[in-house]
Write a protein that holds these residues in place. Structure first.
Motif, PDB file in Angstrom:
ATOM      1  N   ARG A   1       0.865  -1.187   0.000  1.00  0.00           N
ATOM      2  CA  ARG A   1       0.000   0.000   0.000  1.00  0.00           C
ATOM      3  C   ARG A   1       0.898   1.231   0.000  1.00  0.00           C
ATOM      4  O   ARG A   1       1.084   1.900   1.022  1.00  0.00           O
ATOM      5  N   ALA A   2       1.453   1.531  -1.163  1.00  0.00           N
ATOM      6  CA  ALA A   2       2.452   2.595  -1.275  1.00  0.00           C
ATOM      7  C   ALA A   2       1.833   3.985  -1.155  1.00  0.00           C
ATOM      8  O   ALA A   2       0.761   4.248  -1.706  1.00  0.00           O
ATOM      9  N   ARG A   3       2.516   4.849  -0.432  1.00  0.00           N
ATOM     10  CA  ARG A   3       2.116   6.253  -0.357  1.00  0.00           C
ATOM     11  C   ARG A   3       3.000   7.145  -1.210  1.00  0.00           C
ATOM     12  O   ARG A   3       2.646   8.270  -1.537  1.00  0.00           O
ATOM     13  N   LEU A   4       4.178   6.636  -1.567  1.00  0.00           N
ATOM     14  CA  LEU A   4       5.125   7.364  -2.405  1.00  0.00           C
ATOM     15  C   LEU A   4       5.892   6.370  -3.276  1.00  0.00           C
ATOM     16  O   LEU A   4       5.998   5.192  -2.942  1.00  0.00           O
ATOM     17  N   THR A   5       6.453   6.876  -4.380  1.00  0.00           N
ATOM     18  CA  THR A   5       7.428   6.113  -5.152  1.00  0.00           C
ATOM     19  C   THR A   5       8.763   6.829  -5.058  1.00  0.00           C
ATOM     20  O   THR A   5       8.839   8.051  -5.218  1.00  0.00           O
ATOM     21  N   LEU A   6       9.807   6.078  -4.786  1.00  0.00           N
ATOM     22  CA  LEU A   6      11.163   6.605  -4.762  1.00  0.00           C
ATOM     23  C   LEU A   6      11.894   6.057  -5.980  1.00  0.00           C
ATOM     24  O   LEU A   6      12.118   4.853  -6.090  1.00  0.00           O
ATOM     25  N   ALA A   7      12.226   6.944  -6.923  1.00  0.00           N
ATOM     26  CA  ALA A   7      12.923   6.550  -8.148  1.00  0.00           C
ATOM     27  C   ALA A   7      14.401   6.875  -7.994  1.00  0.00           C
ATOM     28  O   ALA A   7      14.771   8.008  -7.690  1.00  0.00           O
ATOM     29  N   LEU A   8      15.253   5.871  -8.215  1.00  0.00           N
ATOM     30  CA  LEU A   8      16.687   6.036  -7.993  1.00  0.00           C
ATOM     31  C   LEU A   8      17.489   5.630  -9.233  1.00  0.00           C
ATOM     32  O   LEU A   8      17.337   4.521  -9.742  1.00  0.00           O
ATOM     33  N   GLY A   9      18.348   6.535  -9.678  1.00  0.00           N
ATOM     34  CA  GLY A   9      19.259   6.230 -10.761  1.00  0.00           C
ATOM     35  C   GLY A   9      20.627   5.832 -10.219  1.00  0.00           C
ATOM     36  O   GLY A   9      20.982   6.178  -9.090  1.00  0.00           O
ATOM     37  N   HIS A  10      21.392   5.126 -11.011  1.00  0.00           N
ATOM     38  CA  HIS A  10      22.705   4.647 -10.578  1.00  0.00           C
ATOM     39  C   HIS A  10      23.805   5.631 -10.969  1.00  0.00           C
ATOM     40  O   HIS A  10      23.562   6.654 -11.624  1.00  0.00           O
ATOM     41  N   GLY A  11      25.025   5.312 -10.584  1.00  0.00           N
ATOM     42  CA  GLY A  11      26.156   6.165 -10.877  1.00  0.00           C
ATOM     43  C   GLY A  11      26.797   5.864 -12.222  1.00  0.00           C
ATOM     44  O   GLY A  11      26.357   4.982 -12.965  1.00  0.00           O
ATOM     45  N   ALA A  12      27.882   6.597 -12.511  1.00  0.00           N
ATOM     46  CA  ALA A  12      28.582   6.430 -13.781  1.00  0.00           C
ATOM     47  C   ALA A  12      29.543   5.248 -13.751  1.00  0.00           C
ATOM     48  O   ALA A  12      29.962   4.772 -14.799  1.00  0.00           O
ATOM     49  N   GLY A  13      29.869   4.755 -12.559  1.00  0.00           N
ATOM     50  CA  GLY A  13      30.824   3.671 -12.456  1.00  0.00           C
ATOM     51  C   GLY A  13      30.212   2.329 -12.114  1.00  0.00           C
ATOM     52  O   GLY A  13      30.926   1.357 -11.879  1.00  0.00           O
ATOM     53  N   GLY A  14      28.900   2.254 -12.071  1.00  0.00           N
ATOM     54  CA  GLY A  14      28.231   1.012 -11.702  1.00  0.00           C
ATOM     55  C   GLY A  14      26.761   1.085 -12.013  1.00  0.00           C
ATOM     56  O   GLY A  14      26.272   2.085 -12.547  1.00  0.00           O
TER      57      GLY A  14
ATOM     58  N   TRP B   1      10.226   9.163 -17.166  1.00  0.00           N
ATOM     59  CA  TRP B   1       9.535   9.638 -15.973  1.00  0.00           C
ATOM     60  C   TRP B   1       8.052   9.271 -15.934  1.00  0.00           C
ATOM     61  O   TRP B   1       7.535   8.890 -14.877  1.00  0.00           O
ATOM     62  N   PRO B   2       7.305   9.362 -17.060  1.00  0.00           N
ATOM     63  CA  PRO B   2       5.888   8.969 -17.004  1.00  0.00           C
ATOM     64  C   PRO B   2       5.678   7.547 -16.506  1.00  0.00           C
ATOM     65  O   PRO B   2       4.687   7.261 -15.824  1.00  0.00           O
ATOM     66  N   ALA B   3       6.607   6.643 -16.804  1.00  0.00           N
ATOM     67  CA  ALA B   3       6.484   5.268 -16.310  1.00  0.00           C
ATOM     68  C   ALA B   3       6.716   5.202 -14.811  1.00  0.00           C
ATOM     69  O   ALA B   3       6.179   4.334 -14.121  1.00  0.00           O
ATOM     70  N   LEU B   4       7.506   6.135 -14.273  1.00  0.00           N
ATOM     71  CA  LEU B   4       7.764   6.178 -12.838  1.00  0.00           C
ATOM     72  C   LEU B   4       6.604   6.810 -12.090  1.00  0.00           C
ATOM     73  O   LEU B   4       6.234   6.376 -11.004  1.00  0.00           O
ATOM     74  N   ALA B   5       6.029   7.851 -12.687  1.00  0.00           N
ATOM     75  CA  ALA B   5       4.952   8.579 -12.021  1.00  0.00           C
ATOM     76  C   ALA B   5       3.677   7.751 -11.933  1.00  0.00           C
ATOM     77  O   ALA B   5       2.919   7.863 -10.964  1.00  0.00           O
ATOM     78  N   GLY B   6       3.445   6.918 -12.945  1.00  0.00           N
ATOM     79  CA  GLY B   6       2.282   6.031 -12.878  1.00  0.00           C
ATOM     80  C   GLY B   6       0.974   6.776 -12.727  1.00  0.00           C
ATOM     81  O   GLY B   6       0.811   7.904 -13.204  1.00  0.00           O
ATOM     82  N   PRO B   7       0.020   6.195 -11.990  1.00  0.00           N
ATOM     83  CA  PRO B   7      -1.324   6.778 -11.888  1.00  0.00           C
ATOM     84  C   PRO B   7      -1.415   7.865 -10.816  1.00  0.00           C
ATOM     85  O   PRO B   7      -2.179   7.764  -9.866  1.00  0.00           O
ATOM     86  N   GLY B   8      -0.594   8.891 -10.940  1.00  0.00           N
ATOM     87  CA  GLY B   8      -0.729  10.045 -10.053  1.00  0.00           C
ATOM     88  C   GLY B   8      -0.092   9.930  -8.689  1.00  0.00           C
ATOM     89  O   GLY B   8      -0.280  10.809  -7.854  1.00  0.00           O
ATOM     90  N   ARG B   9       0.669   8.880  -8.404  1.00  0.00           N
ATOM     91  CA  ARG B   9       1.309   8.761  -7.095  1.00  0.00           C
ATOM     92  C   ARG B   9       2.510   9.702  -7.022  1.00  0.00           C
ATOM     93  O   ARG B   9       3.280   9.792  -7.969  1.00  0.00           O
ATOM     94  N   PRO B  10       2.702  10.408  -5.902  1.00  0.00           N
ATOM     95  CA  PRO B  10       3.856  11.291  -5.775  1.00  0.00           C
ATOM     96  C   PRO B  10       5.162  10.525  -5.940  1.00  0.00           C
ATOM     97  O   PRO B  10       5.284   9.391  -5.478  1.00  0.00           O
ATOM     98  N   VAL B  11       6.127  11.157  -6.600  1.00  0.00           N
ATOM     99  CA  VAL B  11       7.419  10.524  -6.840  1.00  0.00           C
ATOM    100  C   VAL B  11       8.538  11.395  -6.289  1.00  0.00           C
ATOM    101  O   VAL B  11       8.578  12.604  -6.521  1.00  0.00           O
ATOM    102  N   VAL B  12       9.434  10.769  -5.550  1.00  0.00           N
ATOM    103  CA  VAL B  12      10.672  11.412  -5.108  1.00  0.00           C
ATOM    104  C   VAL B  12      11.759  11.005  -6.086  1.00  0.00           C
ATOM    105  O   VAL B  12      11.952   9.818  -6.352  1.00  0.00           O
ATOM    106  N   ALA B  13      12.453  11.987  -6.644  1.00  0.00           N
ATOM    107  CA  ALA B  13      13.538  11.720  -7.582  1.00  0.00           C
ATOM    108  C   ALA B  13      14.837  11.564  -6.816  1.00  0.00           C
ATOM    109  O   ALA B  13      15.108  12.305  -5.874  1.00  0.00           O
ATOM    110  N   GLY B  14      15.648  10.594  -7.214  1.00  0.00           N
ATOM    111  CA  GLY B  14      16.903  10.410  -6.513  1.00  0.00           C
ATOM    112  C   GLY B  14      17.874   9.563  -7.293  1.00  0.00           C
ATOM    113  O   GLY B  14      17.633   9.146  -8.430  1.00  0.00           O
TER     114      GLY B  14
END
Length: 209
Positions: free
Chosen positions: A21-34, A84-97
């Motif tokens: 029952r998610a209240r937020l989505t946290l989207a995380l990208g990786h670094g340049a070395g891994g 990003w639209p795939a991360l945002a989904g059906p209107g759930r708040p997203v934290v970018a990271g």
């Protein structure tokens, strides 16, 4: 679950770790070395869903294609923006990271994309030994969005005390740029990862969901 997403620079992958029952989505990208196998990203993905946070680990197209060198920042930003639209989904708040280069991408694009906060893991404030090459303006560009930096105390890309006054920051004792700690460190590797996951969970709990 792994989802693919098309971007102007190729196919990206989103590794989903869903909360019941998610209240937020946290989207995380990786670094340049891994990639998304980084210890901090994996620890967050394993822990945060029990706190009501769905975690999406984003694998950039260059990494999916098997390339060893990350492209220019504008190319990274374009791919992140496209998926990003795939991360945002059906209107759930997203934290970018993200971690390192992924944190820079999140900082540069968060406001434009409508993120509700920014999480910067191992933000590369400057190249090692080159403090005059500061990237503090990228971090400052997230304002007024809530922003948290999680930084290793011994990170050669910027130690906690080098960050501008007022930066929301959690230091990981003895941690380097990958949050690895020496075997002799009192905190231990599991303890260092616990500092990260507990700090991120507490910070996210204070954001509106």
């Amino acid at each position: 679950m792994i989802e693919t997403a098309q971007t102007p620079t190729g196919e990206a992958r989103i590794h989903w770790f869903r909360a019941p029952r998610a209240r937020l989505t946290l989207a995380l990208g990786h670094g340049a070395g891994g990639g998304v196998e980084a210890r901090d990203l994996q620890a967050i993905a394993a822990t945060l869903p029990t706190h009501g946070i769905t975690v999406a680990l984003v694998e950039q197209p260059w990494r999916v294609a098997g390339k060893k060198v990350a492209p220019a920042p504008k190319t990274l930003d374009a791919a992140w923006t496209a998926l990003w639209p795939a991360l945002a989904g059906p209107g759930r708040p997203v934290v970018a990271g993200g971690r390192s280069a992924g944190a820079r991408v999140a900082c540069r694009t968060a406001k434009e994309l409508g993120a509700v906060g920014v999480l910067a893991l191992s933000f590369p404030l400057h190249p090692p030994g080159r403090p005059e090459k500061s990237r503090a303006e990228e971090l400052a560009g997230t304002g007024p969005l809530p922003t948290l930096v999680v930084q290793g105390a011994k990170d050669p890309f910027g130690r906690p005390e080098e960050f501008p006054s007022g930066t929301g920051l959690v230091a990981v004792p003895d941690g380097d740029h990958g949050f690895a700690v020496p075997k002799k460190a009192a905190i231990g590797q599991d303890g260092a990862l616990a500092v990260i996951t507990e700090a991120v969970a507490a910070w996210l709990a204070g954001l509106p969901g």
